[in-house]
Enzyme design. Structure first.
Site, PDB file in Angstrom:
ATOM      1  N   ARG A  51       0.816  -1.220   0.000  1.00 60.13           N
ATOM      2  CA  ARG A  51       0.000   0.000   0.000  1.00 60.13           C
ATOM      3  C   ARG A  51       0.848   1.267   0.000  1.00 60.13           C
ATOM      4  NH1 ARG A  51      -1.918   2.651   4.118  1.00 60.13           N
ATOM      5  NH2 ARG A  51      -1.909   0.862   5.517  1.00 60.13           N
ATOM      6  N   TYR A 105     -13.065  14.409 -18.742  1.00 64.85           N
ATOM      7  CA  TYR A 105     -13.583  13.044 -18.626  1.00 64.85           C
ATOM      8  C   TYR A 105     -14.754  13.071 -17.632  1.00 64.85           C
ATOM      9  CZ  TYR A 105     -13.790   8.138 -17.298  1.00 64.85           C
ATOM     10  OH  TYR A 105     -14.220   6.879 -17.034  1.00 64.85           O
ATOM     11  N   ASP A 175      -4.518  15.903 -17.485  1.00 62.75           N
ATOM     12  CA  ASP A 175      -4.843  14.515 -17.778  1.00 62.75           C
ATOM     13  C   ASP A 175      -4.365  14.275 -19.209  1.00 62.75           C
ATOM     14  OD1 ASP A 175      -6.072  12.155 -18.597  1.00 62.75           O
ATOM     15  OD2 ASP A 175      -7.842  12.468 -17.336  1.00 62.75           O
ATOM     16  N   LYS A 200      -5.970   2.879 -20.475  1.00 65.45           N
ATOM     17  CA  LYS A 200      -6.144   3.164 -21.903  1.00 65.45           C
ATOM     18  C   LYS A 200      -4.852   2.859 -22.670  1.00 65.45           C
ATOM     19  CE  LYS A 200     -10.019   4.526 -20.113  1.00 65.45           C
ATOM     20  NZ  LYS A 200     -10.287   5.906 -19.706  1.00 65.45           N
TER      21      LYS A 200
END
Ligand SMILES: *Cc1c(COP(=O)(O)O)cnc(C)c1O
Length: 383
Positions: A51, A105, A175, A200
């Protein structure tokens, strides 16, 4: 990596940057380290825990991404949204104001408008080609853009955003999912933080969800404690998959750039097509900006049919392309933004931003361009 990154080109960095070289076996790829915890002390001197995003697989893929985006450091996440939300929580606090590009987005837009504001952060939205400077207030801390944007492929002038951020002492975040580091390196243009949905293009095979943040070591050090506490890290197996996908990023994106350009020019001449949105076409409103800041114009395009009633039927007629959301994979995908990403808006709201029911968005894959064009030809010819 064996060699210094400094003079290596992106295609070489895709293969050789980052990675983990296992001295014990000489394995030519990064082994998958499944441990969530590591003995302390260990030779790294760090408390290694999955983590904390400091395991060998996480560091291996983050180092490759940092090299590709020309950043000092990187963090990988379990999704693009985990990356976006963690960055915004880390860099903004109650009382702050931030300016966002409007055509973000959908997930980002809804998080910013409905959830980030619950934590006392004020937000303003500006069109891609709008006046960002006019929205800056004394409390403004950050500007967030997405270029090219979805689904009209509007491009924001990144040099202007970087200059505005520097002049006004604001952090600038982009982004960069649609462009990929092969086509555009915003950190080199002076922006501060690059985010990717690695789901993507970076992975490129439509078989995992991941996100990434690349910035200077100093900014990543600010984001890291939030990443640790929000817990949206990427596990070792998925890191390995993403690292493998990244090795072919340059090859895939070069083909996707080429295919999208050919398809865009072919669609432009088709009698059933009213309009094609692709930054590589000279008549795109942001062609000059894109030509200045992108090495390639990307694999995404959208086009409007003359007859809106044909859009739904056309989606059902593709034989090679698949009607599906998401993007950036090796296979060509086509969607109707009005029915998917922008379905929550009213028809009037969509019309105001230029998204008609006749619009179809294409994520161009790596198939042979002639085969792809033949598929679009039979799809558009049928009635
Ligand atoms: C898909 C996407 C996201 C969200 O990424 P996930 O991996 O689905 O969480 C963010 N930004 C852009 C531009 C995207 O296309």
């Amino acid at each position: 990596m064996k060699k210094n990154n400094a003079n290596l080109k992106p295609a070489t960095l895709c293969v050789h940057a980052g990675g983990y070289h296992d001295a014990a076996t000489g394995a030519v790829t990064t082994p998958i380290f499944t441990a969530s915890s590591y003995a302390c002390p260990n030779p790294s001197g760090q408390n290694i825990y999955q983590r904390y995003s400091n395991t060998p697989n996480q560091r291996a893929v983050a180092a490759k991404l940092a090299a590709l985006e020309q950043g000092g450091d990187a963090l990988v996440f379990g999704s693009g949204m985990a990356a976006i939300t963690t960055v915004l929580f880390a860099l903004l606090e109650p009382g702050d104001h931030a300016v966002f590009q409007e055509d973000l987005y959908g997930g980002t837009y809804h998080f910013v408008a409905a959830e980030l504001t619950q934590f006392g952060v004020e937000v303003s939205f500006v069109k891609a080609n709008g006046d960002f400077a006019a929205q800056i207030r004394p409390a403004t801390k950050l500007i967030f853009v997405e270029s090219p944007s979805n689904p009209l492929l509007r491009c924001v002038d990144l040099a202007a955003i970087a200059a505005l951020g520097k002049a006004r002492g604001l952090l600038t975040v982009i982004d960069n999912t649609f462009a990929t580091p092969i086509n555009q390196n915003p950190l080199a243009t002076g922006l501060d933080v690059v985010i990717h949905s690695a789901t993507k293009y970076l992975n490129g095979h439509s078989d995992l969800n991941a996100g990434a943040v690349i910035a200077s070591g100093e900014i990543i050090a600010r984001i890291r404690p939030f990443a640790v506490n929000h817990g949206g890290m990427l596990d070792a197996h998925t890191c390995y998959m993403l690292e493998r996908g990244l090795k072919t990023l340059a090859l895939r994106v070069e083909r996707q750039n080429e295919n999208a350009g050919k398809l865009a020019r072919w669609l432009q001449k088709h009698p059933a097509v009213a309009r094609v949105n692709y930054p590589g076409l000279p008549d795109h409103p942001d062609h000059a900006v894109a030509a200045r800041q992108m090495r390639g114009f990307g694999g995404m395009l959208s086009f409007e049919l003359r007859d809106a009633a044909q859009a739904g039927a056309a989606l059902g007629r593709f034989q090679l392309a698949t009607a599906a959301v998401s993007l950036g994979g090796v296979e060509t995908l086509v969607t109707s933004p009005a029915k998917t990403s922008h379905v929550k808006m009213t028809a009037a709201e969509r019309a105001a931003v230029g998204i008609s029911d006749a619009l179809l968005r294409v994520s161009t894959g790596i198939e042979d361009a002639d085969d792809l064009i033949a598929d679009f030809e039979q799809t558009l010819a049928a009635k």
